[in-house]
Design an enzyme around this catalytic site. Structure first.
Site, PDB file in Angstrom:
ATOM      1  N   CYS A 263      36.348  74.650  18.868  1.00  0.00           N
ATOM      2  CA  CYS A 263      37.575  75.376  19.151  1.00  0.00           C
ATOM      3  C   CYS A 263      37.146  76.669  19.807  1.00  0.00           C
ATOM      4  O   CYS A 263      35.959  76.976  19.855  1.00  0.00           O
ATOM      5  CB  CYS A 263      38.317  75.682  17.865  1.00  0.00           C
ATOM      6  SG  CYS A 263      38.725  74.189  16.937  1.00  0.00           S
TER       7      CYS A 263
ATOM      8  N   ARG B 152      37.261  74.655  25.394  1.00  0.00           N
ATOM      9  CA  ARG B 152      36.662  74.319  24.099  1.00  0.00           C
ATOM     10  C   ARG B 152      37.598  73.486  23.226  1.00  0.00           C
ATOM     11  O   ARG B 152      37.197  72.976  22.170  1.00  0.00           O
ATOM     12  CB  ARG B 152      36.290  75.588  23.346  1.00  0.00           C
ATOM     13  CG  ARG B 152      35.335  76.482  24.086  1.00  0.00           C
ATOM     14  CD  ARG B 152      35.050  77.712  23.275  1.00  0.00           C
ATOM     15  NE  ARG B 152      34.339  77.389  22.067  1.00  0.00           N
ATOM     16  CZ  ARG B 152      33.028  77.294  21.965  1.00  0.00           C
ATOM     17  NH1 ARG B 152      32.277  77.510  23.015  1.00  0.00           N
ATOM     18  NH2 ARG B 152      32.459  77.004  20.819  1.00  0.00           N
TER      19      ARG B 152
ATOM     20  N   TRP C 126      40.707  72.169  18.920  1.00  0.00           N
ATOM     21  CA  TRP C 126      40.334  70.775  19.150  1.00  0.00           C
ATOM     22  C   TRP C 126      40.294  70.163  17.758  1.00  0.00           C
ATOM     23  O   TRP C 126      39.413  70.465  16.949  1.00  0.00           O
ATOM     24  CB  TRP C 126      38.973  70.684  19.821  1.00  0.00           C
ATOM     25  CG  TRP C 126      38.545  69.301  20.172  1.00  0.00           C
ATOM     26  CD1 TRP C 126      38.903  68.579  21.264  1.00  0.00           C
ATOM     27  CD2 TRP C 126      37.645  68.474  19.425  1.00  0.00           C
ATOM     28  NE1 TRP C 126      38.297  67.351  21.238  1.00  0.00           N
ATOM     29  CE2 TRP C 126      37.513  67.252  20.134  1.00  0.00           C
ATOM     30  CE3 TRP C 126      36.948  68.624  18.231  1.00  0.00           C
ATOM     31  CZ2 TRP C 126      36.713  66.208  19.677  1.00  0.00           C
ATOM     32  CZ3 TRP C 126      36.152  67.577  17.785  1.00  0.00           C
ATOM     33  CH2 TRP C 126      36.041  66.385  18.512  1.00  0.00           C
TER      34      TRP C 126
ATOM     35  N   ASN D  57      36.191  78.160  14.014  1.00  0.00           N
ATOM     36  CA  ASN D  57      35.599  77.131  14.867  1.00  0.00           C
ATOM     37  C   ASN D  57      34.485  76.482  14.066  1.00  0.00           C
ATOM     38  O   ASN D  57      33.542  77.170  13.667  1.00  0.00           O
ATOM     39  CB  ASN D  57      35.036  77.769  16.145  1.00  0.00           C
ATOM     40  CG  ASN D  57      34.168  76.812  16.938  1.00  0.00           C
ATOM     41  OD1 ASN D  57      34.373  75.593  16.885  1.00  0.00           O
ATOM     42  ND2 ASN D  57      33.200  77.331  17.659  1.00  0.00           N
ATOM     43  N   GLY D  58      34.587  75.178  13.817  1.00  0.00           N
ATOM     44  CA  GLY D  58      33.550  74.473  13.056  1.00  0.00           C
ATOM     45  C   GLY D  58      34.176  73.486  12.091  1.00  0.00           C
ATOM     46  O   GLY D  58      35.362  73.152  12.224  1.00  0.00           O
TER      47      GLY D  58
ATOM     48  N   GLU E 203      25.301  58.379  34.819  1.00  0.00           N
ATOM     49  CA  GLU E 203      26.026  59.651  34.929  1.00  0.00           C
ATOM     50  C   GLU E 203      27.293  59.482  35.788  1.00  0.00           C
ATOM     51  O   GLU E 203      28.348  60.020  35.457  1.00  0.00           O
ATOM     52  CB  GLU E 203      25.077  60.722  35.504  1.00  0.00           C
ATOM     53  CG  GLU E 203      25.712  62.050  35.880  1.00  0.00           C
ATOM     54  CD  GLU E 203      26.375  62.797  34.734  1.00  0.00           C
ATOM     55  OE1 GLU E 203      26.284  62.349  33.576  1.00  0.00           O
ATOM     56  OE2 GLU E 203      27.037  63.812  35.004  1.00  0.00           O
TER      57      GLU E 203
ATOM     58  N   LYS F  19      31.094  60.128  34.414  1.00  0.00           N
ATOM     59  CA  LYS F  19      32.041  61.044  35.072  1.00  0.00           C
ATOM     60  C   LYS F  19      33.369  60.335  35.311  1.00  0.00           C
ATOM     61  O   LYS F  19      34.432  60.884  35.054  1.00  0.00           O
ATOM     62  CB  LYS F  19      31.503  61.553  36.418  1.00  0.00           C
ATOM     63  CG  LYS F  19      30.407  62.570  36.374  1.00  0.00           C
ATOM     64  CD  LYS F  19      30.842  63.965  36.013  1.00  0.00           C
ATOM     65  CE  LYS F  19      30.649  64.237  34.550  1.00  0.00           C
ATOM     66  NZ  LYS F  19      29.315  64.615  34.117  1.00  0.00           N
TER      67      LYS F  19
ATOM     68  N   GLU G 143      35.232  59.673  32.008  1.00  0.00           N
ATOM     69  CA  GLU G 143      35.602  60.910  31.329  1.00  0.00           C
ATOM     70  C   GLU G 143      36.883  61.521  31.878  1.00  0.00           C
ATOM     71  O   GLU G 143      37.711  62.007  31.119  1.00  0.00           O
ATOM     72  CB  GLU G 143      34.426  61.890  31.511  1.00  0.00           C
ATOM     73  CG  GLU G 143      34.477  63.115  30.660  1.00  0.00           C
ATOM     74  CD  GLU G 143      33.237  63.985  30.849  1.00  0.00           C
ATOM     75  OE1 GLU G 143      32.483  63.787  31.831  1.00  0.00           O
ATOM     76  OE2 GLU G 143      33.020  64.872  30.020  1.00  0.00           O
TER      77      GLU G 143
ATOM     78  N   HIS H 284      21.433  39.065  33.775  1.00  0.00           N
ATOM     79  CA  HIS H 284      21.225  38.725  32.366  1.00  0.00           C
ATOM     80  C   HIS H 284      22.515  38.826  31.568  1.00  0.00           C
ATOM     81  O   HIS H 284      22.479  38.905  30.342  1.00  0.00           O
ATOM     82  CB  HIS H 284      20.123  39.612  31.779  1.00  0.00           C
ATOM     83  CG  HIS H 284      18.822  39.436  32.488  1.00  0.00           C
ATOM     84  ND1 HIS H 284      18.049  38.297  32.342  1.00  0.00           N
ATOM     85  CD2 HIS H 284      18.181  40.215  33.394  1.00  0.00           C
ATOM     86  CE1 HIS H 284      16.971  38.396  33.120  1.00  0.00           C
ATOM     87  NE2 HIS H 284      17.039  39.545  33.775  1.00  0.00           N
TER      88      HIS H 284
ATOM     89  N   LYS I  88      34.649  71.022  25.794  1.00  0.00           N
ATOM     90  CA  LYS I  88      33.462  71.398  26.549  1.00  0.00           C
ATOM     91  C   LYS I  88      32.241  71.565  25.656  1.00  0.00           C
ATOM     92  O   LYS I  88      31.146  71.181  26.017  1.00  0.00           O
ATOM     93  CB  LYS I  88      33.757  72.706  27.294  1.00  0.00           C
ATOM     94  CG  LYS I  88      32.614  73.204  28.164  1.00  0.00           C
ATOM     95  CD  LYS I  88      32.421  72.302  29.350  1.00  0.00           C
ATOM     96  CE  LYS I  88      31.297  72.750  30.250  1.00  0.00           C
ATOM     97  NZ  LYS I  88      30.870  71.644  31.130  1.00  0.00           N
TER      98      LYS I  88
HETATM   99  O1  M6R Z   1      26.499  71.481  26.224  1.00  0.00           O
HETATM  100  P1  M6R Z   1      25.694  70.204  26.289  1.00  0.00           P
HETATM  101  O2  M6R Z   1      24.961  70.055  27.566  1.00  0.00           O
HETATM  102  O3  M6R Z   1      24.757  70.078  25.102  1.00  0.00           O
HETATM  103  O4  M6R Z   1      26.761  69.056  26.164  1.00  0.00           O
HETATM  104  C1  M6R Z   1      26.376  67.705  26.057  1.00  0.00           C
HETATM  105  C2  M6R Z   1      27.530  66.762  26.321  1.00  0.00           C
HETATM  106  O5  M6R Z   1      28.550  66.972  25.390  1.00  0.00           O
HETATM  107  C3  M6R Z   1      28.103  66.949  27.730  1.00  0.00           C
HETATM  108  O6  M6R Z   1      27.124  66.801  28.708  1.00  0.00           O
HETATM  109  C4  M6R Z   1      29.223  65.912  27.988  1.00  0.00           C
HETATM  110  O7  M6R Z   1      28.707  64.628  28.021  1.00  0.00           O
HETATM  111  C5  M6R Z   1      29.944  66.274  29.298  1.00  0.00           C
HETATM  112  N1  M6R Z   1      31.338  66.444  29.053  1.00  0.00           N
HETATM  113  C6  M6R Z   1      29.820  65.232  30.363  1.00  0.00           C
HETATM  114  O8  M6R Z   1      30.453  65.618  31.533  1.00  0.00           O
END
Ligand code: M6R
Length: 608
Positions: A2, A27, A74, A100-101, A481, A485, A488, A504, A603
């Site tokens: 959060c 966040r 969040w 936050n936590g 990756e 993307k 996501e 396979h 994030k």
């Molecule tokens: O802050 P970090 O690099 O440790 O975060 C890791 C992942 O949560 C982050 O890369 C996540 O997969 C991204 N939203 C991908 O775009």
């Protein structure tokens, strides 16, 4: 996961809190709220939904006051709702706080407080903290706050207001980030520096188990025994502009376009023609030569950068490299020792699983090198060595410019280790360095040459429910990756495979029109890739290939080709990823989704 903010000064607090929250919305964004201290006591306003809902409430009926706290949520405990939104207060309204936590022993504490007559109105773990403060208050708020450290298990960054001492914000943290911004006659608190970059460049970083009292005139930091600690503020040189959208429709698009500059920054002072130095590493050449293996640990996009790093490190340094997802690594009883170099990778520097992996590795005697973007973050402070990514603030949930700097940091590290360990001839090293130095320019070229073509592809991808990404060697982590993307932010089911693996099993899923994105950015594996492309094409797939300029014969085998500038194949990753990021962006845009704040995500993942 959060965002929390706080302000005490001589200005009306509500707009300042809203502005800070807006910068932390990445966040968490399922509900938001503020608490303001004024003549009426502590006034709380909160609303489920995005920040604009709270903004609407506050604009129509602003709570007046010069001190307050705010939160963007969040959800972890309890669905997003008005009642579960923060701030939470105790029954008497003497304490209000944002959190936050996650409090792991919250059920036990809730039962205990329940037996003492406390009644709760939300489903959150946070509400019990306000009740615990009221229960432990014996005429000194600071003591009640310190007592939390003994009682709470889990992670927390808390900002607390109390009617008993209405001129102070109390803060305390463990395993969740918290910074204090120092101004002139005003002070700020936040989960992350960009929240108040517009107002100040001086930040005090609170360590685990510390608490602080923040007033209009000053900040006092205390350890868990209540002894005062003196701390020098950190000077942050980020440009406030860097944290804004700068004319782009979304942060993500802006951040994609910032990648050539991000590459320049991560390389600056580290690499020059014929030279590679990582002077911030205080490891001696003997130490660097003593490692027998490298273990990389990270999550999500950072993990994929590590997968790519493995190929480059193994090829140039000839050292075995293992890569693990942090949430798996921490529970698999890994075998580490003093001859292991553990590299943790994290944009935010606060990812809970990556932080736990770092701690585990250090406990086992391994040395930990962190690649992180966040100065002052937990990972930055706890690692033995740090290489900063220098990507600048990344706001969009989907990571782009941080990813590209992670990959570049692996290139630099591999070249440096190769030099120190003598695994690459000097002449070859000079050639490789020259190639890496071209990357910022080539990334800029790739952006220009791919954007229009990708916009066209997005018209097709927007109609799909499934997509496949394939590649070999360093192109395989790129495929992963690219697929991440796309899922996501555009919510299209996307899978990535090593191209040789399709036959396979996954080939069974291919039929007419299924989109396949084939990355063929390895000269040495080009022919193999071409055969794999023919295999999917023969099953009716709609194939878009990404390859080096000049490979014209591929045009006969695929439906669309996107050319990237030619460079040594070991370093093509930072170029080939750009069209994949753009594809995810424009597809999500076409589908009408919230690109910067995709559903269910945040994030910074500071919970396990
Ligand atoms: O802050 P970090 O690099 O440790 O975060 C890791 C992942 O949560 C982050 O890369 C996540 O997969 C991204 N939203 C991908 O775009």
């Amino acid at each position: 996961m959060c965002g929390i903010v706080g302000y005490v000064g001589d200005k009306e607090v509500a707009p300042i809190l809203l502005d800070g929250l807006q910068r932390l919305e990445y966040r968490g964004y399922d509900s938001a709220g503020v608490a303001v201290v004024n003549g009426k006591g502590i006034e709380v306003v909160k609303a489920v939904g995005k920040l604009k809902e709270l903004d609407g409430l506050i604009t129509s009926n602003p709570p007046s006051g010069k001190m307050g706290i705010g939160h963007t949520r969040w959800a972890t405990h309890g669905v997003p709702s008005d009642l579960n939104s923060h701030p939470h207060a105790d029954r008497s309204g003497d304490f209000a706080l944002v959190h936050n936590g996650i409090i792991e022993n919250f059920q036990r504490l809730k039962d205990e407080l329940g037996q003492k007559g406390h009644r709760f109105i939300s489903e959150t773990d946070t509400e019990i903290i306000a009740h615990l403060l009221a229960e432990n208050y014996r005429g000194d708020v600071q003591q009640a706050v310190l007592s939390l450290i003994e009682r709470l298990e889990g992670s927390y960054a808390l900002a607390i207001l109390s009617r008993h001492e209405p001129d102070k914000i109390f803060v305390v943290r463990k395993d969740s980030p918290l910074v204090i911004g120092k101004g002139q006659g005003e002070n700020f608190i936040a989960s992350d520096i960009p929240a108040f970059l517009k107002q100040t460049r001086e930040f005090l970083i609170l360590n685990d188990g510390e608490c602080a009292q923040v007033t209009q005139d000053g900040v006092q930091i205390f350890n868990r025994q209540g002894e005062e600690i003196k701390r020098e503020p950190l000077q942050v040189d980020w440009d406030a502009e860097q944290a804004e959208k700068g004319g782009y429709q979304h942060y993500m698009l802006k951040e994609i376009h910032e990648q050539p500059d991000a590459l320049r920054r991560v390389m600056s002072n580290r690499i020059a023609p014929g030279k590679i130095e990582l002077s911030e590493l205080s490891l001696t050449p003997e130490q660097l030569r003593s490692y027998r293996r490298i273990q990389i640990v990270a999550c999500g996009t950072a993990y994929y950068s590590g997968m790519l790093g493995k190929y480059v490190l193994e090829q140039l340094v000839r050292i075995p490299v293992e890569v693990d997802v942090a949430s798996e690594f921490r529970y698999r009883q890994p075998l580490l020792n003093r001859q292991s170099l553990v590299i943790v990778v994290s944009q935010s520097g606060e990812t809970a699983d990556t932080l736990a992996a770092l701690r585990l590795a250090r406990k086992q005697g391994a040395r930990v090198l962190a690649l992180t973007n966040a100065i002052g973050s937990s990972i930055d402070r706890e690692a033995d060595q740090v290489l900063y990514l220098q990507a600048g603030p990344e706001i969009a949930v989907a990571s782009t410019k941080a990813y590209i700097t992670m990959v570049a940091a692996f290139y630099l590290l591999a070249l440096y280790l190769a030099k120190v360990r003598g695994t690459v001839e000097e002449e070859q090293l000079t050639t490789l360095i020259a190639e890496v130095l071209r990357l910022p320019e080539l990334a800029a070229e790739t952006l220009i040459s791919s954007e229009e073509m990708i916009k066209g592809r997005a018209q097709v991808y927007k109609l799909q429910e499934n997509a496949f990404f394939i590649g070999r060697n360093t192109d395989f982590p790129l495929a992963l990756e690219g697929a991440l993307k796309l899922k996501e932010i555009s919510y299209i089911h996307a899978e990535a495979y090593p191209a040789g693996e399709l036959k396979h099993g996954p080939l069974a899923l291919l039929e007419d029109g299924v989109p396949v994105l084939a990355i063929a950015a390895r000269h040495s594996l080009y022919d193999k890739m071409l055969s794999n492309i023919k295999e999917v094409k023969a099953r009716g797939a709609d194939v878009t290939a990404i390859t080096f300029a000049g490979q014209r014969e591929i045009e006969e085998s695929v439906d669309h080709v996107l050319y990237i500038p030619s460079v040594n194949e070991l370093f093509s990753g930072v170029l080939a990823i750009i069209p994949l990021q753009l594809l995810a962006y424009y597809t999500a845009l076409e589908r009408g989704y919230d690109v910067d704040q995709p559903r269910n995500l945040a994030k910074s993942v500071t919970v396990e």
